[in-house]
Scaffold this motif. Structure first.
Motif, PDB file in Angstrom:
ATOM      1  N   ARG A 121       0.869  -1.191   0.000  1.00 49.11           N
ATOM      2  CA  ARG A 121       0.000   0.000   0.000  1.00 49.11           C
ATOM      3  C   ARG A 121       0.895   1.228   0.000  1.00 49.11           C
ATOM      4  O   ARG A 121       1.763   1.370   0.858  1.00 49.11           O
ATOM      5  N   ALA A 122       0.631   2.131  -0.948  1.00 53.09           N
ATOM      6  CA  ALA A 122       1.518   3.290  -1.114  1.00 53.09           C
ATOM      7  C   ALA A 122       1.104   4.475  -0.256  1.00 53.09           C
ATOM      8  O   ALA A 122       1.953   5.297   0.112  1.00 53.09           O
ATOM      9  N   GLN A 123      -0.176   4.598   0.131  1.00 47.18           N
ATOM     10  CA  GLN A 123      -0.605   5.732   0.936  1.00 47.18           C
ATOM     11  C   GLN A 123      -1.863   5.388   1.710  1.00 47.18           C
ATOM     12  O   GLN A 123      -2.575   4.433   1.352  1.00 47.18           O
ATOM     13  N   TYR A 124      -2.096   6.211   2.776  1.00 48.33           N
ATOM     14  CA  TYR A 124      -3.258   6.020   3.640  1.00 48.33           C
ATOM     15  C   TYR A 124      -3.954   7.370   3.783  1.00 48.33           C
ATOM     16  O   TYR A 124      -3.304   8.394   3.962  1.00 48.33           O
ATOM     17  N   ILE A 146      -3.090  12.976   4.099  1.00 42.11           N
ATOM     18  CA  ILE A 146      -2.556  11.733   3.508  1.00 42.11           C
ATOM     19  C   ILE A 146      -1.202  11.438   4.111  1.00 42.11           C
ATOM     20  O   ILE A 146      -0.361  12.334   4.241  1.00 42.11           O
ATOM     21  N   VAL A 147      -1.038  10.137   4.441  1.00 39.24           N
ATOM     22  CA  VAL A 147       0.272   9.646   4.866  1.00 39.24           C
ATOM     23  C   VAL A 147       0.811   8.782   3.738  1.00 39.24           C
ATOM     24  O   VAL A 147       0.252   7.730   3.426  1.00 39.24           O
ATOM     25  N   LYS A 148       1.859   9.226   3.094  1.00 40.90           N
ATOM     26  CA  LYS A 148       2.489   8.473   2.006  1.00 40.90           C
ATOM     27  C   LYS A 148       3.639   7.645   2.530  1.00 40.90           C
ATOM     28  O   LYS A 148       4.417   8.112   3.360  1.00 40.90           O
ATOM     29  N   VAL A 149       3.732   6.394   1.982  1.00 39.78           N
ATOM     30  CA  VAL A 149       4.834   5.503   2.336  1.00 39.78           C
ATOM     31  C   VAL A 149       5.944   5.748   1.342  1.00 39.78           C
ATOM     32  O   VAL A 149       5.784   5.541   0.135  1.00 39.78           O
ATOM     33  N   ASP A 187       9.415  -1.909  -6.988  1.00 41.71           N
ATOM     34  CA  ASP A 187       9.648  -0.607  -6.352  1.00 41.71           C
ATOM     35  C   ASP A 187       8.970   0.504  -7.144  1.00 41.71           C
ATOM     36  O   ASP A 187       8.530   0.311  -8.290  1.00 41.71           O
ATOM     37  N   ASP A 188       8.923   1.710  -6.520  1.00 37.88           N
ATOM     38  CA  ASP A 188       8.215   2.849  -7.108  1.00 37.88           C
ATOM     39  C   ASP A 188       9.030   3.409  -8.279  1.00 37.88           C
ATOM     40  O   ASP A 188      10.153   3.879  -8.108  1.00 37.88           O
TER      41      ASP A 188
END
Length: 792
Positions: A121-124, A146-149, A187-188
């Protein structure tokens, strides 16, 4: 507005940098100037009013795969209305709230309690709100953030397949594309170089190369030959971080096979082939095989064989066995060792399919010389003709020459031959052959009418080699001789009416001759000279092998003569002609006015002329009916007769008596009531017996019936005997016969048991001693009774 956008961008960059240096959102909020009550003038001097907000933030970042001992501080929430007295409570809700992300409700600090994976999961998205601690009344409206990983390089590249298989034609040009391999990185790809891949070849040089950015494998050497090496193993690597040091990598194996092209012509391994064949070989028999080698495979290696020159082109042929890629040399015609002992062939092998790209490598064919030697064989004899046909006249004398057969030994030795007839084809032994010269003769006279053709077989065998033999059919035709006189074609029997008219035809006759047509018809019919003026009948030859018989006079009478015999002479057309006399039987018959036949019997004439056949049948039918009526009448009359023995219904008595013991004999009056056997119709008195049924009714006489309670068996039996003797209705066969008298001159007297009741039981049996040995047993049983009694 332009300055406001620039300010937002600067704050975003500053937030990222502060997070990288461990700064909290509290520091960020302090660094940001307060916008409460601030007025900003636009380009046109317009005054803009910004609404008051108690607390502001954009987004937080947290690095993935963090493995520290303490929870990661994501950031801090703070409201401007928070005076620090603890009356404000911070609430966090949304994705992962309370599970992954927790908040300190007093300070507003947010921590991540679990290790995060950006690939999962990339963001919450979360929602923050400030409420009054005591009343839970919202002090400000809720706001999302937003909390981004943040990605790190923690995933190596992976290929879609662990093993790849590819084909490329041999002798392909350099740079020919073989296959494209593709790897992926979890990976991103938008952050850093973690997902930037570079391909390289680890194994497979110098034959192949790979493009670093696309992963396309290409040929690197020219003229790669499949016949030299068919399969190559190539290892391709994909490395992230742009291929720089520290990047992660993955590999895959690629098996590359060179496919065949027709770049090799067929080639015979030798210049001459030697073969041999027996002269006894039959056409179509295989002589030998040749094979041109072609290293190509599939349709590129197909080879076709042909004979292009040589003195054996007419005697031999060659075909291609496509399974073994061999040329099969076969015999085309029969060989003769004595005529020619060897042959030479020039055989060519050529590719079936030719690739124009490699035509310069040709020619794609090769030739070879095939020498064939003919071997001598011990051949059987050969007749000069495949079959023989002879003729002989029938009835020719024994020893007449029919014909001659001739055979020879085809071998150089030319062995002597002996001839014989296959007796299975001449069972009757009509012919014999000379074993030396082959002359066939008759043994007995031949009959064409019995057998017109004789088909026999003649053997020719080498004298010194009995196993070498030949066989030829011989057909013998029996020529006809006029030796059979013509006869009637059938057993004719003619009928002529009594009222026949003069010159009336009443039958047509024909003849038959067993001889051939040359000695048979035409037939000539005539009457014998002595009766040519027959007063009753005449003959007319129809000249078509038939003759008609006609009546010469009128009026025939069956009473005077009912049968005539007419001799007829028949001659054939043979040389010399033969004739025979045949007798025609002619019956005189009665006919009606139209000439229809009625009767041919002479005795039928005495019947009434007016009595027809239908009347006779009617009379016979009436007689049969009368006989049937008489038989039925007699049968019914017999059935109506009264039975000879009359019993009234009440006279029939059925008593079932059970005997449980042996009883006491005649004196036992308790076990059985003797009264049940008494005839109620019994009468007293005597009546003489008659053996015919009386016409009057028999009435029982009173007085003879014993008393109802009488138990005297003797009286009962005597009464029944008297009734039976005096009953006129009893037939003789149903009477009771008395055997009380043994006859005159009997020394023993009566032995009847009927009189045992009146005789003395103590009899004297001493006289049995004088009767001889046959009565010795009776004498021993009864003769010593007195002595026994005296002794007792």
């Amino acid at each position: 507005m332009k300055e406001d956008h620039c300010l937002h961008a600067a704050l975003l960059c500053l937030g990222v940098l502060c997070y990288s240096h461990g700064l909290t959102m509290e520091h960020l909020s302090r660094a940001r100037p307060s916008l409460h009550g601030h007025h900003e003038k636009g380009k046109e001097g317009q005054v803009l009013h910004r609404s008051k907000r108690g607390w502001v933030w954009n987004q937080f970042f947290v690095i993935e795969e963090y493995t520290g001992p303490d929870p990661v501080l994501v950031g801090r929430l703070h409201s401007d209305i928070d005076s620090g007295d603890g009356n404000i409570k911070y609430i966090l809700s949304g994705e992962g709230a309370g599970i992954i992300f927790v908040i300190d409700d007093k300070s507003g600090n947010i921590h991540a309690t679990k290790t995060l994976d950006r690939e999962e999961r990339a963001q919450y998205t979360l929602t923050a709100q400030a409420v009054d601690r005591n009343t839970n009344r919202p002090l400000e409206p809720p706001s999302e953030f937003i909390v981004k990983v943040q990605d790190i390089n923690d995933n190596p590249p992976e290929f879609l397949h662990e093993n790849y298989h590819a084909n490329v034609p041999e002798r392909s040009n350099v740079g020919t594309s073989v296959i494209q391999v593709t790897a992926s990185d979890a990976d991103d790809p938008t952050y850093g170089n973690s997902a930037k891949l570079v391909y390289s070849i680890l194994e497979g040089q110098p034959y192949f190369s790979v493009e670093a950015q696309t992963g396309i494998i290409r040929t690197a050497l020219p003229n790669m030959d499949r016949e030299a090496k068919e399969e190559y193993h190539v290892v391709i690597q994909a490395k992230d971080m742009g291929g720089h040091m520290g990047g992660l990598s993955g590999t895959t194996k690629v098996t590359i096979t060179l496919t065949d092209v027709n770049d090799n012509p067929p080639k015979f391994p030798q210049s001459v082939y030697q073969m041999s064949v027996s002269e006894a070989a039959v056409p179509g028999e295989e002589v030998g095989r040749v094979k041109a080698k072609d290293p190509d495979i599939g349709e590129n290696g197909l080879v076709a064989y042909s004979i292009i020159d040589g003195d054996g082109m007419d005697m031999f042929e060659i075909t291609t066995d496509y399974e073994t890629q061999e040329g099969v040399v076969k015999l085309k015609k029969t060989l003769d060792y004595e005529s020619k002992k060897s042959y030479s062939l020039k055989v060519e092998a050529a590719n079936v399919h030719i690739d124009p790209k490699f035509i310069s490598n040709g020619p794609f064919k090769d030739t070879v010389t095939v020498k064939i030697t003919v071997e001598d064989a011990d051949e059987p004899p050969v007749f000069l003709k495949p079959s023989y046909i002879f003729e002989v006249q029938e009835n020719a004398a024994s020893g007449t020459v029919v014909g001659k057969v001739h055979a020879k030994d085809p071998d150089a030795a030319n062995s002597a031959l002996r001839y014989s007839i296959d007796r299975h084809t001449d069972l009757e032994r009509y012919f014999v052959i000379n074993a030396e010269d082959g002359n066939i003769k008759t043994i007995k006279a031949l009959d064409r009418e019995e057998m017109a053709w004789h088909n026999i077989s003649v053997f020719a065998v080498e004298v010194h080699k009995q196993h070498q033999e030949a066989k030829v059919p011989v057909a013998i035709k029996v020529i006809d001789v006029n030796d059979n006189a013509p006869k009637f074609a059938a057993a004719y029997e003619a009928f002529v009416c009594e009222n026949a008219r003069s010159n009336q035809q009443f039958i047509t006759i024909s003849a038959d001759d067993k001889d051939d047509s040359a000695n048979g018809p035409r037939f000539i019919f005539s009457l014998p000279p002595e009766i040519i003026h027959n007063p009753n009948f005449t003959l007319r030859d129809n000249r078509d092998n038939t003759a008609s018989v006609l009546v010469r006079r009128e009026g025939f009478s069956r009473q005077k003569q009912d049968l005539y015999l007419l001799p007829i002479v028949i001659s054939d057309g043979g040389v010399p002609p033969l004739s025979s006399t045949n007798t025609l039987t002619i019956r005189v018959c009665g006919c009606d006015g139209s000439g229809s036949l009625l009767s041919c019997n002479a005795e039928a004439y005495v019947l009434n002329a007016g009595l027809s056949t239908g009347a006779l049948i009617a009379i016979l039918a009436c007689i049969v009916i009368l006989l049937v009526i008489v038989v039925l009448f007699v049968t019914l009359k017999r059935q109506k007769k009264e039975p000879l023995i009359v019993f009234e219904e009440e006279d029939v008595r059925e008593n079932i008596i059970t005997y449980d013991d042996e009883g006491g004999g005649e004196e036992d009056t308790e076990a059985f009531d003797i009264a049940t056997l008494q005839n109620p119709d019994g009468i007293n008195g005597f009546m003489p017996r008659k053996d015919i049924k009386p016409e009057y009714q028999y009435l029982p006489r009173p007085g003879l019936r014993p008393a109802p309670n009488s138990v005297d068996v003797d009286d009962f039996i005597n009464t029944r005997i008297q009734e039976a003797d005096n009953d006129p209705t009893a037939p003789p066969y149903d009477s009771i016969q008395i055997y009380g008298y043994e006859g005159r001159g009997s020394v023993a007297g009566s032995l009847s048991s009927l009189e045992s009741a009146t005789t003395d039981s103590d009899l004297d049996y001493d006289y049995l001693q004088n009767w001889g040995p046959r009565f010795k047993k009776l004498a021993d049983l009864y003769g010593s009774k007195d002595t026994f009694d005296d002794d007792s």
